[in-house]
Scaffold this motif. Structure first.
Motif, PDB file in Angstrom:
ATOM      1  N   GLU A 109     -19.600   5.520  -0.240  1.00  0.00           N
ATOM      2  CA  GLU A 109     -19.586   6.964  -0.542  1.00  0.00           C
ATOM      3  C   GLU A 109     -18.181   7.419  -0.927  1.00  0.00           C
ATOM      4  O   GLU A 109     -17.967   8.013  -1.981  1.00  0.00           O
ATOM      5  N   THR A 110     -17.225   7.123  -0.035  1.00  0.00           N
ATOM      6  CA  THR A 110     -15.871   7.671  -0.240  1.00  0.00           C
ATOM      7  C   THR A 110     -15.001   6.759  -1.085  1.00  0.00           C
ATOM      8  O   THR A 110     -13.950   7.185  -1.568  1.00  0.00           O
ATOM      9  N   LEU A 111     -15.409   5.501  -1.242  1.00  0.00           N
ATOM     10  CA  LEU A 111     -14.625   4.439  -1.903  1.00  0.00           C
ATOM     11  C   LEU A 111     -13.342   4.113  -1.137  1.00  0.00           C
ATOM     12  O   LEU A 111     -12.492   3.370  -1.611  1.00  0.00           O
ATOM     13  N   GLU A 112     -13.191   4.654   0.074  1.00  0.00           N
ATOM     14  CA  GLU A 112     -11.993   4.363   0.870  1.00  0.00           C
ATOM     15  C   GLU A 112     -12.199   3.078   1.672  1.00  0.00           C
ATOM     16  O   GLU A 112     -13.318   2.785   2.107  1.00  0.00           O
ATOM     17  N   PRO A 113     -11.122   2.302   1.883  1.00  0.00           N
ATOM     18  CA  PRO A 113     -11.271   1.040   2.610  1.00  0.00           C
ATOM     19  C   PRO A 113     -11.440   1.228   4.113  1.00  0.00           C
ATOM     20  O   PRO A 113     -10.840   2.127   4.697  1.00  0.00           O
ATOM     21  N   VAL A 114     -12.278   0.389   4.712  1.00  0.00           N
ATOM     22  CA  VAL A 114     -12.484   0.411   6.167  1.00  0.00           C
ATOM     23  C   VAL A 114     -12.065  -0.971   6.681  1.00  0.00           C
ATOM     24  O   VAL A 114     -12.573  -1.989   6.211  1.00  0.00           O
ATOM     25  N   GLU A 115     -11.113  -1.004   7.626  1.00  0.00           N
ATOM     26  CA  GLU A 115     -10.621  -2.291   8.136  1.00  0.00           C
ATOM     27  C   GLU A 115     -11.541  -2.802   9.240  1.00  0.00           C
ATOM     28  O   GLU A 115     -11.935  -2.042  10.121  1.00  0.00           O
ATOM     29  N   TYR A 116     -11.920  -4.087   9.178  1.00  0.00           N
ATOM     30  CA  TYR A 116     -12.692  -4.649  10.288  1.00  0.00           C
ATOM     31  C   TYR A 116     -12.078  -5.918  10.863  1.00  0.00           C
ATOM     32  O   TYR A 116     -12.554  -6.440  11.861  1.00  0.00           O
ATOM     33  N   TYR A 117     -10.996  -6.422  10.260  1.00  0.00           N
ATOM     34  CA  TYR A 117     -10.386  -7.646  10.785  1.00  0.00           C
ATOM     35  C   TYR A 117      -8.969  -7.783  10.254  1.00  0.00           C
ATOM     36  O   TYR A 117      -8.713  -7.462   9.096  1.00  0.00           O
ATOM     37  N   CYS A 118      -8.065  -8.246  11.082  1.00  0.00           N
ATOM     38  CA  CYS A 118      -6.716  -8.558  10.579  1.00  0.00           C
ATOM     39  C   CYS A 118      -6.097  -9.630  11.458  1.00  0.00           C
ATOM     40  O   CYS A 118      -5.938  -9.446  12.669  1.00  0.00           O
ATOM     41  N   LYS A 119      -5.795 -10.774  10.874  1.00  0.00           N
ATOM     42  CA  LYS A 119      -5.134 -11.852  11.620  1.00  0.00           C
ATOM     43  C   LYS A 119      -4.124 -12.490  10.664  1.00  0.00           C
ATOM     44  O   LYS A 119      -4.502 -13.066   9.638  1.00  0.00           O
ATOM     45  N   LEU A 120      -2.844 -12.356  11.009  1.00  0.00           N
ATOM     46  CA  LEU A 120      -1.787 -12.851  10.132  1.00  0.00           C
ATOM     47  C   LEU A 120      -0.961 -13.901  10.864  1.00  0.00           C
ATOM     48  O   LEU A 120      -0.919 -13.908  12.102  1.00  0.00           O
ATOM     49  N   PRO A 121      -0.271 -14.789  10.139  1.00  0.00           N
ATOM     50  CA  PRO A 121       0.637 -15.722  10.806  1.00  0.00           C
ATOM     51  C   PRO A 121       1.660 -14.941  11.641  1.00  0.00           C
ATOM     52  O   PRO A 121       2.105 -13.863  11.223  1.00  0.00           O
ATOM     53  N   SER A 122       2.025 -15.464  12.838  1.00  0.00           N
ATOM     54  CA  SER A 122       2.875 -14.691  13.763  1.00  0.00           C
ATOM     55  C   SER A 122       4.265 -14.441  13.176  1.00  0.00           C
ATOM     56  O   SER A 122       4.912 -13.458  13.514  1.00  0.00           O
ATOM     57  N   ASP A 123       4.715 -15.334  12.278  1.00  0.00           N
ATOM     58  CA  ASP A 123       6.055 -15.158  11.687  1.00  0.00           C
ATOM     59  C   ASP A 123       5.957 -14.555  10.282  1.00  0.00           C
ATOM     60  O   ASP A 123       6.714 -14.910   9.391  1.00  0.00           O
ATOM     61  N   ILE A 124       5.048 -13.614  10.128  1.00  0.00           N
ATOM     62  CA  ILE A 124       4.772 -13.061   8.796  1.00  0.00           C
ATOM     63  C   ILE A 124       6.037 -12.446   8.169  1.00  0.00           C
ATOM     64  O   ILE A 124       6.198 -12.454   6.940  1.00  0.00           O
ATOM     65  N   GLU A 125       6.945 -11.943   9.020  1.00  0.00           N
ATOM     66  CA  GLU A 125       8.136 -11.272   8.480  1.00  0.00           C
ATOM     67  C   GLU A 125       9.051 -12.241   7.731  1.00  0.00           C
ATOM     68  O   GLU A 125       9.858 -11.833   6.909  1.00  0.00           O
ATOM     69  N   ASP A 126       8.920 -13.545   8.028  1.00  0.00           N
ATOM     70  CA  ASP A 126       9.786 -14.541   7.367  1.00  0.00           C
ATOM     71  C   ASP A 126       9.151 -15.122   6.114  1.00  0.00           C
ATOM     72  O   ASP A 126       9.761 -15.968   5.457  1.00  0.00           O
ATOM     73  N   ARG A 127       7.949 -14.757   5.816  1.00  0.00           N
ATOM     74  CA  ARG A 127       7.212 -15.462   4.758  1.00  0.00           C
ATOM     75  C   ARG A 127       7.151 -14.689   3.451  1.00  0.00           C
ATOM     76  O   ARG A 127       7.108 -13.453   3.455  1.00  0.00           O
ATOM     77  N   GLN A 128       7.132 -15.441   2.347  1.00  0.00           N
ATOM     78  CA  GLN A 128       6.739 -14.869   1.061  1.00  0.00           C
ATOM     79  C   GLN A 128       5.220 -14.745   1.092  1.00  0.00           C
ATOM     80  O   GLN A 128       4.513 -15.739   1.303  1.00  0.00           O
ATOM     81  N   ILE A 129       4.724 -13.540   0.896  1.00  0.00           N
ATOM     82  CA  ILE A 129       3.292 -13.278   1.108  1.00  0.00           C
ATOM     83  C   ILE A 129       2.592 -13.030  -0.231  1.00  0.00           C
ATOM     84  O   ILE A 129       3.060 -12.232  -1.051  1.00  0.00           O
ATOM     85  N   PHE A 130       1.473 -13.719  -0.419  1.00  0.00           N
ATOM     86  CA  PHE A 130       0.642 -13.503  -1.603  1.00  0.00           C
ATOM     87  C   PHE A 130      -0.676 -12.885  -1.129  1.00  0.00           C
ATOM     88  O   PHE A 130      -1.491 -13.562  -0.501  1.00  0.00           O
ATOM     89  N   VAL A 131      -0.853 -11.598  -1.407  1.00  0.00           N
ATOM     90  CA  VAL A 131      -2.130 -10.941  -1.097  1.00  0.00           C
ATOM     91  C   VAL A 131      -3.062 -11.220  -2.274  1.00  0.00           C
ATOM     92  O   VAL A 131      -2.675 -11.022  -3.427  1.00  0.00           O
ATOM     93  N   VAL A 132      -4.268 -11.709  -1.978  1.00  0.00           N
ATOM     94  CA  VAL A 132      -5.167 -12.079  -3.078  1.00  0.00           C
ATOM     95  C   VAL A 132      -6.505 -11.358  -2.965  1.00  0.00           C
ATOM     96  O   VAL A 132      -7.095 -11.258  -1.887  1.00  0.00           O
ATOM     97  N   ASP A 133      -6.953 -10.853  -4.094  1.00  0.00           N
ATOM     98  CA  ASP A 133      -8.251 -10.185  -4.202  1.00  0.00           C
ATOM     99  C   ASP A 133      -8.585 -10.157  -5.689  1.00  0.00           C
ATOM    100  O   ASP A 133      -7.768  -9.700  -6.486  1.00  0.00           O
ATOM    101  N   PRO A 134      -9.751 -10.644  -6.093  1.00  0.00           N
ATOM    102  CA  PRO A 134     -10.034 -10.678  -7.540  1.00  0.00           C
ATOM    103  C   PRO A 134     -10.049  -9.306  -8.193  1.00  0.00           C
ATOM    104  O   PRO A 134      -9.786  -9.192  -9.376  1.00  0.00           O
TER     105      PRO A 134
END
Ligand code: PRP
Ligand code: URA
Length: 211
Positions: A109-134
């Motif tokens: 309806e709103t086209l707004e995103p709803v979060e249901y899960y998030c699990k990232l590597p614990s040292d995410i701040e040190d990493r080059q991150i590639f967010v992927v979504d087609p």
């Protein structure tokens, strides 16, 4: 839509594969394979600035001064579900990358995103991150995912998608001007349901056969 921080991958192999991906007669198996291959090709460009260090190797003839990756830590973060389809293709080139997951769906309806899960590597701040979504349509999902990653300390973030709409690119450029965007094509418009047109349909459904 600004040109800064946006790379449209106009390589002939990518454009050819994208045409087959768009075709409504392309079945799930081939769709999955094509997403995988396009992800590898985009990853080739998105990893262009990885740091190198000098080294030496003994060839069968003599010692060569050469270069290897400096070992920068990497993370691939697919936006569930459809982003999962790009992970294997990226791992072909960067097999040591850690994988984080962000579960988001667009409220229809709103086209707004709803979060249901998030699990990232614990040292995410040190990493080059590639967010992927087609798909980058309104940009709501990718912008929220990048926001969650930043809240958890992530800093160096690139966004890799296959098809984008100008709205989505504008939104990322406005809300996350530090994020480099890679995509294979930018389509003209979104329809009233927020689908990219002409687009390729619902990427998650086509990848996982849930049409
Ligand atoms: C699709 C797509 C993106 C989002 C793009 O996911 O994979 O995550 O829509 O749209 P936006 O830019 O307007 O946010 P969807 O919500 O259909 O979930 P799915 O991957 O589980 O099918
Ligand atoms: N999500 C999709 O899967 N396809 C679109 O066209 C837009 C959002």
């Amino acid at each position: 839509m600004k040109k800064e921080n946006l790379l449209i991958m106009d390589h002939p192999l990518i454009q050819h594969k994208l045409s087959i991906l768009r075709d409504k007669n392309t079945g799930t198996k081939e769709f999955k394979e094509l997403v995988d291959e396009i992800a590898t090709l985009i990853a080739y460009e998105a990893t262009r600035d990885l740091p190198l260090v000098k080294t030496t190797v003994e060839t069968p003839l003599e010692v060569a001064t050469t270069k290897i990756l400096a070992g920068k830590k990497l993370a691939i973060v697919p936006i569930l579900r459809a982003g999962l389809g790009m992970v294997g293709g990226m791992l072909n080139l960067i097999p040591a990358a850690k994988i984080g997951h962000i579960g988001l769906y667009r409220d229809h309806e709103t086209l707004e995103p709803v979060e249901y899960y998030c699990k990232l590597p614990s040292d995410i701040e040190d990493r080059q991150i590639f967010v992927v979504d087609p798909m980058l349509a309104t940009g709501g999902s990718a912008s929220a995912a990048i926001g969650f990653i930043k809240q958890r300390g992530g800093k160096n973030i690139k966004l890799m998608c296959i098809l984008a709409a100008e709205n989505g690119i504008d939104r990322i450029q406005r809300e996350h001007p530090d994020v480099q965007i890679y995509c294979a094509a930018v389509d003209e418009r979104l329809n009233e349901h927020g689908y990219i047109c002409p687009g390729l349909g619902d990427a998650g459904d086509r990848l996982f056969g849930t049409l």
